[in-house]
Write a protein that holds these residues in place. Structure first.
Motif, mmCIF file in Angstrom:
data_model
loop_
_atom_site.group_PDB
_atom_site.id
_atom_site.type_symbol
_atom_site.label_atom_id
_atom_site.label_comp_id
_atom_site.label_asym_id
_atom_site.label_seq_id
_atom_site.Cartn_x
_atom_site.Cartn_y
_atom_site.Cartn_z
ATOM 1 N N GLY A 142 8.852 -24.285 -4.164
ATOM 2 C CA GLY A 142 8.029 -24.579 -4.494
ATOM 3 C C GLY A 142 6.929 -23.165 -5.021
ATOM 4 N N ARG A 143 6.841 -22.490 -5.001
ATOM 5 C CA ARG A 143 6.226 -21.673 -5.294
ATOM 6 C C ARG A 143 6.839 -21.077 -7.093
ATOM 7 N NH1 ARG A 143 5.012 -15.061 -3.391
ATOM 8 N NH2 ARG A 143 4.217 -14.283 -4.965
ATOM 9 N N LEU A 144 8.340 -20.938 -7.102
ATOM 10 C CA LEU A 144 8.234 -20.909 -8.562
ATOM 11 C C LEU A 144 9.402 -22.099 -9.223
ATOM 12 C CD1 LEU A 144 11.824 -18.200 -6.284
ATOM 13 C CD2 LEU A 144 9.909 -17.664 -8.314
ATOM 14 N N ALA A 145 9.598 -23.022 -8.658
ATOM 15 C CA ALA A 145 9.421 -23.874 -9.316
ATOM 16 C C ALA A 145 7.793 -23.981 -10.202
ATOM 17 C CB ALA A 145 9.263 -25.356 -8.669
ATOM 18 N N THR A 146 6.719 -23.926 -9.282
ATOM 19 C CA THR A 146 5.288 -24.096 -9.998
ATOM 20 C C THR A 146 5.154 -23.182 -10.798
ATOM 21 O OG1 THR A 146 4.628 -25.185 -7.836
ATOM 22 C CG2 THR A 146 2.760 -23.793 -9.846
ATOM 23 N N VAL A 162 0.906 -23.482 -4.209
ATOM 24 C CA VAL A 162 0.699 -24.088 -6.227
ATOM 25 C C VAL A 162 -0.201 -22.741 -6.646
ATOM 26 C CG1 VAL A 162 -0.366 -25.357 -7.566
ATOM 27 C CG2 VAL A 162 0.774 -26.614 -5.656
ATOM 28 N N TYR A 163 -0.980 -22.212 -5.435
ATOM 29 C CA TYR A 163 -1.804 -21.304 -5.645
ATOM 30 C C TYR A 163 -0.658 -20.093 -5.839
ATOM 31 C CZ TYR A 163 -3.891 -16.704 -4.786
ATOM 32 O OH TYR A 163 -5.126 -15.607 -5.187
ATOM 33 N N THR A 202 9.225 -15.195 -17.120
ATOM 34 C CA THR A 202 9.570 -16.913 -17.532
ATOM 35 C C THR A 202 11.247 -17.025 -16.925
ATOM 36 O OG1 THR A 202 8.504 -17.453 -19.177
ATOM 37 C CG2 THR A 202 9.761 -18.425 -18.783
ATOM 38 N N PHE A 203 11.744 -16.271 -17.546
ATOM 39 C CA PHE A 203 13.504 -16.848 -17.731
ATOM 40 C C PHE A 203 13.774 -15.776 -15.593
ATOM 41 C CE2 PHE A 203 12.742 -17.460 -21.815
ATOM 42 C CZ PHE A 203 13.678 -18.823 -21.999
ATOM 43 N N GLY A 204 13.294 -15.202 -15.619
ATOM 44 C CA GLY A 204 13.921 -14.740 -14.187
ATOM 45 C C GLY A 204 12.987 -15.609 -12.828
ATOM 46 N N CYS A 205 11.744 -16.076 -13.550
ATOM 47 C CA CYS A 205 10.791 -16.876 -12.560
ATOM 48 C C CYS A 205 11.936 -18.122 -12.401
ATOM 49 C CB CYS A 205 10.003 -17.391 -13.140
ATOM 50 S SG CYS A 205 8.741 -18.339 -11.512
#
Length: 313
Positions: free
Chosen positions: A46-50, A222-223, A189-192
């Motif tokens: 959830g953290r990484l997708a956000t 989300v934070y 961005t692409f690492g996440c």
């Protein structure tokens, strides 16, 4: 005027590093709270997708394009090891130990980074680094023993945090060369996104848990994605691209102190005296490894860098 212009990049890098430290410290507290409703893998996904969504929007607006081919190896490795494995292990570890203890243990990461740099990048291994590693290891053992309960679950949490530190160190070693080829935003961005893809096996858990989790826990998730991940990892990459890995490692030594303060204010958690003493040993080991040699030369072992004389800023 010229001096002001010349100091601007250094000032921006320092500011970016400070933003990273504060947000990463807050992440330990947010993970602790969100972990009451989310399992480790689901919280990481959830953290990484956000974070990937937030970064993707910014990347599209900036129109930076895809990273060059030479940067992808480092991006993929750091994405799996740092964004993916590190976050799952940290989430799991913080379900066993308090936020301050987790931060103290994870903070041996810079020493592990130095070891990996020596092994894979050919960096020298000075005696002071070995001595510092031994002291920090003793600190980690002290923290582990102080947290051990009757069932040994807290000791297991310390081990998980140690493994998270390994993931962090490996991720930085992989990321550093990539930042020499792609921009900070591209690499982050692409690492996440890579980390999010690696965590897709937890999608079922996330779907199930998000429907039952309280709103406060979901807001914490989300934070974590927007600020300690999307923003803080970008400011980290920006600063790392403009300074040495050793200098960046030093900035993270402030994280445990901030975490202890935040966890006390927000969660009411304060590690015991023995745990704090172990944390001090961890930091003392880092200080030994970074101390000056008799010749006045600072030993610096960093990912992809050769030791160089200390320069006065």
């Amino acid at each position: 005027m010229m001096n002001t212009i010349g100091n601007r990049p250094r000032t921006l890098a320092t500011g970016a590093a400070c933003v990273t430290v504060v947000l990463w410290a807050s992440a330990f507290v947010a993970v602790r709270r969100a972990g009451e409703a989310y399992s480790p893998g689901a919280l990481a996904l959830g953290r990484l997708a956000t974070g990937a969504l937030a970064l993707g929007v910014f990347w599209a607006v900036r129109r930076e394009g895809l990273p060059p081919r030479a940067a992808w190896r480092g991006i993929l490795l750091s994405g799996v090891l740092w964004f993916g494995c590190y976050m799952v292990l940290l989430n799991w570890g913080e379900q066993q130990v308090d936020a301050g203890t987790a931060a103290l243990v994870v903070n041996i990461g810079p020493l592990l980074l130095a070891l990996l740099g020596a092994r894979f990048l050919g960096d020298p291994m000075p005696p002071r680094l070995l001595a510092g590693l031994a002291v920090s290891f003793a600190g980690a053992v002290t923290v582990g023993l102080s947290m051990t309960g009757g069932d040994g679950s807290s000791l297991f949490g310390v081990v998980l945090c140690l493994l998270a530190a390994v993931g962090y160190a490996c991720g930085v070693v992989a990321q550093k060369p990539a930042l020499g080829r792609g921009s900070a935003l591209q690499v982050t961005t692409f690492g996440c996104l890579t980390g999010a893809v690696a965590c897709l096996p937890f999608a079922g858990q996330l779907t199930h848990e998000v429907a039952r989790a309280p709103v406060s826990a979901t807001l914490d998730m989300v934070y974590l994605g927007v600020f300690p991940t999307a923003l803080a990892f970008t400011t980290w990459a920006y600063a790392l691209a403009r300074t040495t890995a050793s200098r960046m490692g030093v900035t993270t030594y402030a994280v445990p102190a901030l975490v202890v303060l935040m966890s006390w204010l927000v969660l009411g958690e304060v590690p015991g005296m023995v745990t704090l003493a172990g944390g001090v040993l961890c930091l003392a080991g880092v200080a030994v490894s970074r101390s000056r040699s008799r010749g006045g030369r600072t030993v610096r072992v960093a990912a992809g860098e050769e030791p160089r004389p200390e320069r006065v800023a």
